[in-house]
Design a protein around this motif. Structure first.
Motif, mmCIF file in Angstrom:
data_model
loop_
_atom_site.group_PDB
_atom_site.id
_atom_site.type_symbol
_atom_site.label_atom_id
_atom_site.label_comp_id
_atom_site.label_asym_id
_atom_site.label_seq_id
_atom_site.Cartn_x
_atom_site.Cartn_y
_atom_site.Cartn_z
ATOM 1 N N ARG A 163 3.581 -8.243 -8.742
ATOM 2 C CA ARG A 163 2.412 -7.761 -8.241
ATOM 3 C C ARG A 163 1.735 -8.496 -7.042
ATOM 4 O O ARG A 163 1.231 -7.911 -5.841
ATOM 5 N N GLU A 164 1.696 -9.770 -7.270
ATOM 6 C CA GLU A 164 1.186 -10.474 -6.224
ATOM 7 C C GLU A 164 2.273 -10.742 -4.998
ATOM 8 O O GLU A 164 1.515 -10.687 -3.884
ATOM 9 N N ILE A 165 3.480 -10.725 -5.045
ATOM 10 C CA ILE A 165 4.458 -10.584 -4.160
ATOM 11 C C ILE A 165 3.948 -9.435 -3.355
ATOM 12 O O ILE A 165 4.118 -9.516 -1.923
ATOM 13 N N PHE A 166 4.097 -8.198 -3.901
ATOM 14 C CA PHE A 166 3.862 -6.878 -3.196
ATOM 15 C C PHE A 166 2.492 -6.957 -2.404
ATOM 16 O O PHE A 166 2.451 -6.459 -1.429
ATOM 17 N N ARG A 167 1.550 -7.581 -2.841
ATOM 18 C CA ARG A 167 0.089 -7.776 -2.313
ATOM 19 C C ARG A 167 0.257 -8.651 -1.137
ATOM 20 O O ARG A 167 -0.194 -8.155 -0.120
ATOM 21 N N LEU A 168 1.021 -9.522 -1.484
ATOM 22 C CA LEU A 168 0.953 -10.596 -0.043
ATOM 23 C C LEU A 168 1.909 -9.776 1.094
ATOM 24 O O LEU A 168 1.925 -10.152 2.375
ATOM 25 N N SER A 169 2.762 -9.047 0.723
ATOM 26 C CA SER A 169 3.908 -8.486 1.565
ATOM 27 C C SER A 169 3.443 -7.204 2.323
ATOM 28 O O SER A 169 4.138 -6.424 3.257
ATOM 29 N N GLN A 170 2.255 -6.616 2.014
ATOM 30 C CA GLN A 170 1.661 -5.326 2.384
ATOM 31 C C GLN A 170 1.728 -5.385 3.886
ATOM 32 O O GLN A 170 1.875 -4.443 4.403
ATOM 33 N N LYS A 171 1.119 -6.468 4.526
ATOM 34 C CA LYS A 171 1.226 -6.520 5.937
ATOM 35 C C LYS A 171 2.370 -6.269 6.666
ATOM 36 O O LYS A 171 2.441 -6.302 7.936
ATOM 37 N N TYR A 172 3.412 -6.713 5.986
ATOM 38 C CA TYR A 172 4.815 -6.524 6.595
ATOM 39 C C TYR A 172 5.339 -5.210 6.295
ATOM 40 O O TYR A 172 6.696 -4.930 6.322
#
Length: 259
Positions: free
Chosen positions: A100-109
């Motif tokens: 979930r944290e990985i997906f949150r951090l990758s949202q801008k990409y």
């Protein structure tokens, strides 16, 4: 690694207790098998009907599943099994939190990730595209061409290579992507499976470079261009027949229809 170790311990607990769930379920930690295991732990030594615990989509006959649980778990093995299952659940929970944290951090990409996922094989697992981006970045200007970044090979690439190999092995079995299967077969005939798979991995990396450079979705056209005949590889009929025989083929005359 830790989850695999715990699963091995849990499997051992079931095996020594003569609970042969692995004989009837492909995944002894799946929904049906886990439900049956929990019932055994909650009511040790009791005979019960397994039917209510088996998912309706399970293809294994109920009679076979019932026979597989014809065993008894000791108190010691039950304690060990409970601890293993608890630890497995905790690891799964931590994994979900990290994802979930990985997906949150990758949202801008997300726009770049969507482009990567247009490449065959990258649409199966959303994390695969994120792994690509974390390894090579989104800025392709650091790559002079589709094949060269620098004279050094990053050790980080060793983590990404198995992913590429896994995707390549899946693509060469798919009839939907002839650009990969055709190249694989051509290279395999000359250099073997391993060299051919690495060539497909490079082909995937080339596709990634192009779509991130042009910011356009993947298309197979560039990989399906006709190849000019190499005059040095033109063979006579006898040479071609000898080559085919050397590769293990048996040549027979055509048999016409019976009239």
């Amino acid at each position: 690694m830790y989850k695999r170790q715990e699963k091995n311990r849990a499997h051992n607990c079931l095996t020594v207790s003569n609970l042969k769930l692995d004989d009837v379920f492909s995944d002894i930690f799946g929904k049906s098998s886990r439900s049956i295991t929990e019932q055994i732990l909650q009511h040790p030594g009791e005979v019960f009907d397994v039917a209510p615990f088996v998912d309706s989509r399970c293809k294994t006959p109920i009679e076979e599943i019932q026979a597989a649980v014809d065993g008894a778990i000791s108190h010691e093995q039950a304690v060990k099994l409970r601890q293993c299952l608890k630890h497995i659940d905790e690891l799964e929970m931590h994994k979900a939190e990290i994802e979930r944290e990985i997906f949150r951090l990758s949202q801008k990409y997300e726009s770049v990730l969507d482009l990567i996922r247009t490449i065959p094989g990258f649409d199966k697992n959303p994390l695969t595209a994120i792994q690509v981006l974390s390894e090579i970045g989104a800025d392709m200007s650091v790559f002079p061409t589709a094949k060269i970044k620098s004279t050094r090979i990053s050790r980080a690439g060793s983590y990404f290579k198995p992913v590429l190999v896994q995707i390549a092995n899946a693509l060469i079995k798919s009839k939907k992507h002839p650009e990969f299967t055709t190249r694989y077969r051509r290279i395999k005939a000359r250099r073997g499976h391993k060299k051919a798979i690495i060539a497909i991995c490079r082909m995937i990396l080339t596709a990634i470079w192009h779509i991130l450079t042009d910011l356009k979705p993947y298309t197979p056209e560039g990989f399906l261009e006709s190849r000019p005949v190499n005059k040095e590889k033109v063979l006579t009929i006898s040479q071609a027949l000898n080559l085919i025989k050397q590769r293990g083929y048996i040549i027979k005359d055509d048999v016409g229809p019976v009239t």
